[in-house]
Design an enzyme around this catalytic site. Structure first.
Site, PDB file in Angstrom:
ATOM      1  N   HIS A  57      -2.300 -48.015 -85.501  1.00 49.35           N
ATOM      2  CA  HIS A  57      -1.471 -46.927 -84.996  1.00 49.35           C
ATOM      3  C   HIS A  57      -1.212 -45.922 -86.121  1.00 49.35           C
ATOM      4  CE1 HIS A  57       1.222 -45.206 -82.020  1.00 49.35           C
ATOM      5  NE2 HIS A  57       2.126 -45.026 -82.971  1.00 49.35           N
ATOM      6  N   ASP A  73      -4.563 -51.023 -83.000  1.00 52.82           N
ATOM      7  CA  ASP A  73      -3.182 -50.606 -82.732  1.00 52.82           C
ATOM      8  C   ASP A  73      -2.468 -51.710 -81.962  1.00 52.82           C
ATOM      9  OD1 ASP A  73      -0.808 -49.416 -81.860  1.00 52.82           O
ATOM     10  OD2 ASP A  73      -1.742 -47.457 -81.564  1.00 52.82           O
ATOM     11  N   CYS A 119       1.600 -40.225 -81.394  1.00 52.42           N
ATOM     12  CA  CYS A 119       2.512 -41.337 -81.113  1.00 52.42           C
ATOM     13  C   CYS A 119       3.397 -40.988 -79.911  1.00 52.42           C
ATOM     14  CB  CYS A 119       3.322 -41.659 -82.366  1.00 52.42           C
ATOM     15  SG  CYS A 119       4.442 -43.064 -82.229  1.00 52.42           S
TER      16      CYS A 119
END
Length: 293
Positions: free
Chosen positions: A262, A227, A170
């Site tokens: 994600h 995502d 991330c």
């Protein structure tokens, strides 16, 4: 020769100190960061320390000492080094476990607490507040310098920085791309769903698409096709930028898992997708083994 236990070894290191800038976080979090949300106990992976030297360390930097987590094979000398860059939630149990997983694969893995000057992310319960009060205040230049310091520490403590890799998740995935362009020592990187484009500010003057052409080591990008925060057109833009770069840029590649959201590797969160996470991990290990061993 008897090995000094981690607890005794840490007592020999310089103490964590406050300084003129003020290190707010002087130790690592215990457990998981609250803002990460509900913990999925059934899927959260726990890696033991059998056969490892693992625990918290203190890394000297220009303005004090930075806490970090280190795991490596016990009694290893000259182990390849992988820097592990946190999510927005800091160095909590998930990131520590990633270090232990890499150590089981033969690496010295080090995860520095890169928010140490800005605050303690483990105390936050809301992501927007965490981002506004800590994450958004962390300069890229500070992160690059702190990762340099972590690599230097590794080189003095049993690690082989001629075989230096970096991985991150991330927020840390974006940093992987930036650090791979920053450090001439990096031989390989694995970026897990890090943003590739963004607004340029004084603290974040460039983004992965800006530095794609000048990587020092090839990067494997592991991304989710579902995502919502990283549209596929930004992945395509990064691929195009890499194609215009040098040898390391051209050797970089993406694997996109079509149905993965994600944070699909974060096994302690509802976003976890077992198939994509396990395949991504094997791809990451193969990538590092090829480049660093």
């Amino acid at each position: 020769m008897n090995r000094i236990p981690d607890a005794d070894l840490n007592s020999l290191l310089p103490p964590l100190t406050l300084n003129r800038r003020g290190f707010i976080a002087t130790a690592l979090a215990t457990g998981f960061t609250l803002a990460a949300g509900p913990i999925m106990a059934k899927t959260a992976i726990t890696t033991d320390t059998n056969g490892l030297t693992a625990g918290e360390i203190s890394i000297p930097v220009s303005d004090g000492n930075m806490p970090a987590y280190r795991a490596m094979p016990a009694n290893a000398q000259n182990a390849p080094v992988i820097l592990v860059v946190q999510e927005i939630f800091g160095v909590h149990e998930y990131i520590k476990d990633v270090c232990r997983r890499l150590a089981k694969a033969g690496y010295m893995a080090i995860a520095p607490e890169l928010y140490a000057r800005q605050g303690d992310p483990s105390t936050y319960t809301e992501v927007p507040k965490l981002f506004a009060e800590i994450v958004s205040k962390v300069p890229d230049a500070q992160v690059m310098s702190d990762l340099d310091a972590a690599a230097a520490w590794a080189g003095k403590n049993g690690g082989n920085t001629q075989a230096l890799g970096i991985t991150g998740f991330c927020w840390g995935g974006r940093i992987v791309w930036l650090y791979s362009a920053h450090s001439p020592s990096v031989k390989a990187g694995v970026a897990w769903y890090g943003r590739l484009v963004g607004d340029k500010t004084n603290l974040t003057p460039s983004h992965p698409t800006d530095v794609a052409a000048k990587l020092n080591g090839p990067v494997l990008g592991l991304y989710g096709g579902a995502d919502a925060g990283i549209p596929q057109d930004t992945v395509d833009a990064m691929k195009a930028a890499l194609a215009q770069g040098d040898a390391a840029a051209k050797a970089s590649k993406f694997i996109v898992y079509p149905d993965a959201p994600h944070a699909f590797h974060a096994d302690y969160r509802p976003s976890y997708r077992e198939a994509a996470a396990k395949d991504g991990w094997q791809q990451a290990l193969a990538w590092f083994d090829q480049q660093l061993k």
